[in-house]
Motif scaffolding. Structure first.
Motif, mmCIF file in Angstrom:
data_model
loop_
_atom_site.group_PDB
_atom_site.id
_atom_site.type_symbol
_atom_site.label_atom_id
_atom_site.label_comp_id
_atom_site.label_asym_id
_atom_site.label_seq_id
_atom_site.Cartn_x
_atom_site.Cartn_y
_atom_site.Cartn_z
ATOM 1 N N LEU A 1 3.264 -2.484 9.910
ATOM 2 C CA LEU A 1 3.298 -1.678 8.694
ATOM 3 C C LEU A 1 4.723 -1.318 8.298
ATOM 4 O O LEU A 1 5.058 -1.287 7.104
ATOM 5 C CB LEU A 1 2.473 -0.407 8.904
ATOM 6 C CG LEU A 1 2.381 0.553 7.721
ATOM 7 C CD1 LEU A 1 1.742 -0.127 6.526
ATOM 8 C CD2 LEU A 1 1.601 1.798 8.126
ATOM 9 N N LEU A 2 5.579 -1.068 9.278
ATOM 10 C CA LEU A 2 6.960 -0.706 8.976
ATOM 11 C C LEU A 2 7.676 -1.849 8.261
ATOM 12 O O LEU A 2 8.435 -1.627 7.309
ATOM 13 C CB LEU A 2 7.697 -0.341 10.273
ATOM 14 C CG LEU A 2 9.163 0.056 10.142
ATOM 15 C CD1 LEU A 2 9.306 1.282 9.257
ATOM 16 C CD2 LEU A 2 9.767 0.308 11.515
ATOM 17 N N VAL A 3 7.430 -3.083 8.691
ATOM 18 C CA VAL A 3 8.057 -4.245 8.049
ATOM 19 C C VAL A 3 7.520 -4.418 6.636
ATOM 20 O O VAL A 3 8.285 -4.676 5.688
ATOM 21 C CB VAL A 3 7.797 -5.508 8.892
ATOM 22 C CG1 VAL A 3 8.380 -6.739 8.198
ATOM 23 C CG2 VAL A 3 8.377 -5.352 10.289
ATOM 24 N N ALA A 4 6.211 -4.284 6.462
ATOM 25 C CA ALA A 4 5.609 -4.465 5.143
ATOM 26 C C ALA A 4 6.130 -3.427 4.149
ATOM 27 O O ALA A 4 6.489 -3.764 3.011
ATOM 28 C CB ALA A 4 4.091 -4.383 5.251
ATOM 29 N N THR A 5 6.195 -2.176 4.553
ATOM 30 C CA THR A 5 6.688 -1.144 3.637
ATOM 31 C C THR A 5 8.172 -1.339 3.328
ATOM 32 O O THR A 5 8.608 -1.071 2.201
ATOM 33 C CB THR A 5 6.455 0.242 4.236
ATOM 34 O OG1 THR A 5 7.001 0.293 5.574
ATOM 35 C CG2 THR A 5 4.984 0.567 4.298
ATOM 36 N N SER A 6 8.937 -1.802 4.293
ATOM 37 C CA SER A 6 10.361 -2.060 4.032
ATOM 38 C C SER A 6 10.533 -3.161 2.987
ATOM 39 O O SER A 6 11.396 -3.067 2.104
ATOM 40 C CB SER A 6 11.070 -2.449 5.328
ATOM 41 O OG SER A 6 10.997 -1.414 6.282
ATOM 42 N N ILE A 7 9.709 -4.197 3.054
ATOM 43 C CA ILE A 7 9.773 -5.292 2.081
ATOM 44 C C ILE A 7 9.428 -4.782 0.686
ATOM 45 O O ILE A 7 10.121 -5.090 -0.300
ATOM 46 C CB ILE A 7 8.837 -6.434 2.503
ATOM 47 C CG1 ILE A 7 9.350 -7.089 3.785
ATOM 48 C CG2 ILE A 7 8.720 -7.478 1.387
ATOM 49 C CD1 ILE A 7 8.406 -8.125 4.364
ATOM 50 N N PHE B 1 -9.221 5.824 2.210
ATOM 51 C CA PHE B 1 -9.314 7.282 2.108
ATOM 52 C C PHE B 1 -8.379 7.953 3.101
ATOM 53 O O PHE B 1 -7.943 9.087 2.876
ATOM 54 C CB PHE B 1 -10.761 7.722 2.358
ATOM 55 C CG PHE B 1 -11.070 9.107 1.875
ATOM 56 C CD1 PHE B 1 -11.472 9.330 0.564
ATOM 57 C CD2 PHE B 1 -10.980 10.198 2.726
ATOM 58 C CE1 PHE B 1 -11.762 10.602 0.111
ATOM 59 C CE2 PHE B 1 -11.264 11.477 2.289
ATOM 60 C CZ PHE B 1 -11.661 11.684 0.970
ATOM 61 N N ASN B 2 -8.078 7.264 4.195
ATOM 62 C CA ASN B 2 -7.230 7.830 5.252
ATOM 63 C C ASN B 2 -5.820 7.254 5.241
ATOM 64 O O ASN B 2 -5.139 7.277 6.277
ATOM 65 C CB ASN B 2 -7.873 7.580 6.618
ATOM 66 C CG ASN B 2 -9.130 8.387 6.828
ATOM 67 O OD1 ASN B 2 -9.127 9.601 6.686
ATOM 68 N ND2 ASN B 2 -10.230 7.727 7.148
ATOM 69 N N VAL B 3 -5.369 6.745 4.105
ATOM 70 C CA VAL B 3 -4.024 6.171 4.029
ATOM 71 C C VAL B 3 -2.985 7.243 4.362
ATOM 72 O O VAL B 3 -3.009 8.352 3.821
ATOM 73 C CB VAL B 3 -3.775 5.583 2.633
ATOM 74 C CG1 VAL B 3 -2.280 5.317 2.421
ATOM 75 C CG2 VAL B 3 -4.554 4.287 2.456
ATOM 76 N N PHE B 4 -2.086 6.895 5.262
ATOM 77 C CA PHE B 4 -1.011 7.816 5.646
ATOM 78 C C PHE B 4 0.325 7.093 5.776
ATOM 79 O O PHE B 4 1.313 7.466 5.145
ATOM 80 C CB PHE B 4 -1.354 8.512 6.968
ATOM 81 C CG PHE B 4 -0.260 9.394 7.490
ATOM 82 C CD1 PHE B 4 -0.136 10.684 7.031
ATOM 83 C CD2 PHE B 4 0.656 8.933 8.433
ATOM 84 C CE1 PHE B 4 0.878 11.511 7.493
ATOM 85 C CE2 PHE B 4 1.661 9.735 8.905
ATOM 86 C CZ PHE B 4 1.782 11.032 8.435
ATOM 87 N N GLY B 5 0.346 6.053 6.620
ATOM 88 C CA GLY B 5 1.612 5.407 6.956
ATOM 89 C C GLY B 5 2.316 4.806 5.750
ATOM 90 O O GLY B 5 3.558 4.895 5.640
ATOM 91 N N GLN B 6 1.584 4.199 4.827
ATOM 92 C CA GLN B 6 2.225 3.568 3.678
ATOM 93 C C GLN B 6 2.973 4.588 2.831
ATOM 94 O O GLN B 6 4.117 4.370 2.426
ATOM 95 C CB GLN B 6 1.189 2.832 2.814
ATOM 96 C CG GLN B 6 0.587 1.600 3.485
ATOM 97 C CD GLN B 6 -0.619 1.930 4.331
ATOM 98 O OE1 GLN B 6 -0.819 3.067 4.727
ATOM 99 N NE2 GLN B 6 -1.438 0.924 4.610
ATOM 100 N N ILE B 7 2.332 5.725 2.565
ATOM 101 C CA ILE B 7 2.982 6.763 1.756
ATOM 102 C C ILE B 7 4.124 7.408 2.533
ATOM 103 O O ILE B 7 5.210 7.643 1.987
ATOM 104 C CB ILE B 7 1.944 7.820 1.331
ATOM 105 C CG1 ILE B 7 0.826 7.169 0.519
ATOM 106 C CG2 ILE B 7 2.602 8.930 0.529
ATOM 107 C CD1 ILE B 7 -0.293 8.109 0.142
ATOM 108 N N PHE B 8 3.885 7.688 3.789
ATOM 109 C CA PHE B 8 4.900 8.367 4.608
ATOM 110 C C PHE B 8 6.164 7.527 4.719
ATOM 111 O O PHE B 8 7.287 8.050 4.609
ATOM 112 C CB PHE B 8 4.309 8.640 5.991
ATOM 113 C CG PHE B 8 5.150 9.536 6.854
ATOM 114 C CD1 PHE B 8 5.179 10.901 6.634
ATOM 115 C CD2 PHE B 8 5.902 9.022 7.893
ATOM 116 C CE1 PHE B 8 5.938 11.731 7.438
ATOM 117 C CE2 PHE B 8 6.669 9.837 8.697
ATOM 118 C CZ PHE B 8 6.689 11.200 8.472
ATOM 119 N N LEU B 9 6.025 6.225 4.921
ATOM 120 C CA LEU B 9 7.185 5.358 5.074
ATOM 121 C C LEU B 9 7.838 5.019 3.739
ATOM 122 O O LEU B 9 9.073 4.954 3.656
ATOM 123 C CB LEU B 9 6.779 4.074 5.800
ATOM 124 C CG LEU B 9 6.312 4.244 7.248
ATOM 125 C CD1 LEU B 9 5.781 2.924 7.800
ATOM 126 C CD2 LEU B 9 7.448 4.757 8.121
#
Length: 330
Positions: free
Chosen positions: A151-157, A263-271
């Protein structure tokens, strides 16, 4: 001595036994003794039950207990027993207008992501049906690689895509579409920012949806589709009356899972917001995190988590019912 007694006593005549007759004395109630091998399946799954209890059951119990207490930083660090406050934390949360704004934002964001994911995933699954085997194999490998990306790589892209100075999106819109997006910051407007965040969510969910729906499409009888086409049904009619009834249970199951996940999205918004999301980007997961760790009200964070579980309980029950229906059909 009668003939029957002579036959029973004759050693040359084999004595027939009942299949359950092991020669051991019956237990109380007339039941045969339990074999040692009957406990083996339970022993084999015991480690899994212990792991699930340690990872899921105990944290859930602890969360329930904390939601009825007033746990602050002092109680957390010193180990002092926190005072019991009953339903005060739930009353505070449910009476807060900001909480309901967050709930509405979460539901709208979830609905948009699920609709986009299921639509694109179904379209991609139907496209995979019409590909040659080697092209489909390459596409499947690419989907699995995208799904397994951290997820960290995807959000960075995606943050690079939407960067205001060097972003690919701004460059394409300005250079090829003639729009003035040079230096445009997508995250100043929460609506535009959620479009970028939603793209990350949808991009990460499409592989699972597409591959699962493609597997369901392979179960549709080709002869039925050809017969419907010969009877004059168009592509939409063939899908509605032939394809859809076959893939509907799988589609509903995948859609229900997508509702729970989005409904439980967290990491995408946080990163995407640099580990410090603005209040305009708060969904239930972010809101609970802020209450627990930014406001140091761990009990409020636990109460919000329980409310989230209750909101999703209906969806979870529906998902389990779909699983049972699929099992009955099989």
């Amino acid at each position: 001595m009668s003939a029957a007694d002579t036959k029973a006593a004759d050693p040359a005549v084999p004595v027939q036994r009942h299949p359950d007759d092991t020669g051991s004395p019956p237990q109380k109630g007339g039941r045969p003794p339990r074999r040692a091998g009957a406990l083996l399946p339970y022993l084999l799954i015991a480690p899994a039950f212990v792991a699930i209890a340690a990872v899921f059951a105990w944290p859930l119990v602890k969360t329930v207990i904390m939601s009825f207490q007033d746990v602050g930083r002092r109680e957390l660090w010193t180990g002092e027993p926190p005072p019991w406050v009953g339903f005060d934390k739930f009353t505070e949360i449910l009476g807060d207008g900001e909480f309901w704004d967050v709930v509405l934002r979460t539901v709208v964001f979830m609905a948009a992501c699920v609709i986009a994911t299921m639509g694109v995933g179904l379209l991609l699954a139907q496209t995979m049906q019409r590909m040659s085997p080697w092209v489909r194999m390459l596409l499947t490998a690419g989907l699995v690689a995208a799904w397994s990306m951290p997820l960290l790589v995807a959000t960075s892209i995606f943050r690079w895509f939407a960067d205001s100075d060097y972003g690919v999106v701004n460059m394409i819109l300005s250079k090829y579409f003639g729009l003035d997006f040079q230096g445009h910051n997508w995250f100043l407007d929460p609506k535009q920012g959620f479009v970028i965040i939603g793209a990350v969510v949808v991009w990460g969910a499409i592989p699972f949806v597409a591959i699962t729906l493609y597997a369901a499409l392979t179960q549709v009888p080709r002869e039925l589709e050809e017969a419907a086409a010969l009877d004059g049904a168009g592509a939409l009619g063939v899908f509605r009356f032939v394809t859809w009834p076959v893939i509907k249970p799988v589609f509903q199951m995948v859609a229900t899972l997508s509702v729970i996940w989005d409904f439980n999205v967290f990491g995408q918004i946080f990163l995407m917001r640099g580990n410090k999301p603005e209040p305009e980007y708060a969904v239930l997961g972010i809101y609970s995190f802020d209450k627990a760790f930014e406001s140091n009200s761990f009990s409020q964070g636990a109460a919000i988590s329980l409310i989230t579980v209750l909101l999703l309980s209906g969806v979870a029950v529906y998902y389990l019912r779909q699983l049972l229906k699929i099992g009955e059909v099989e």
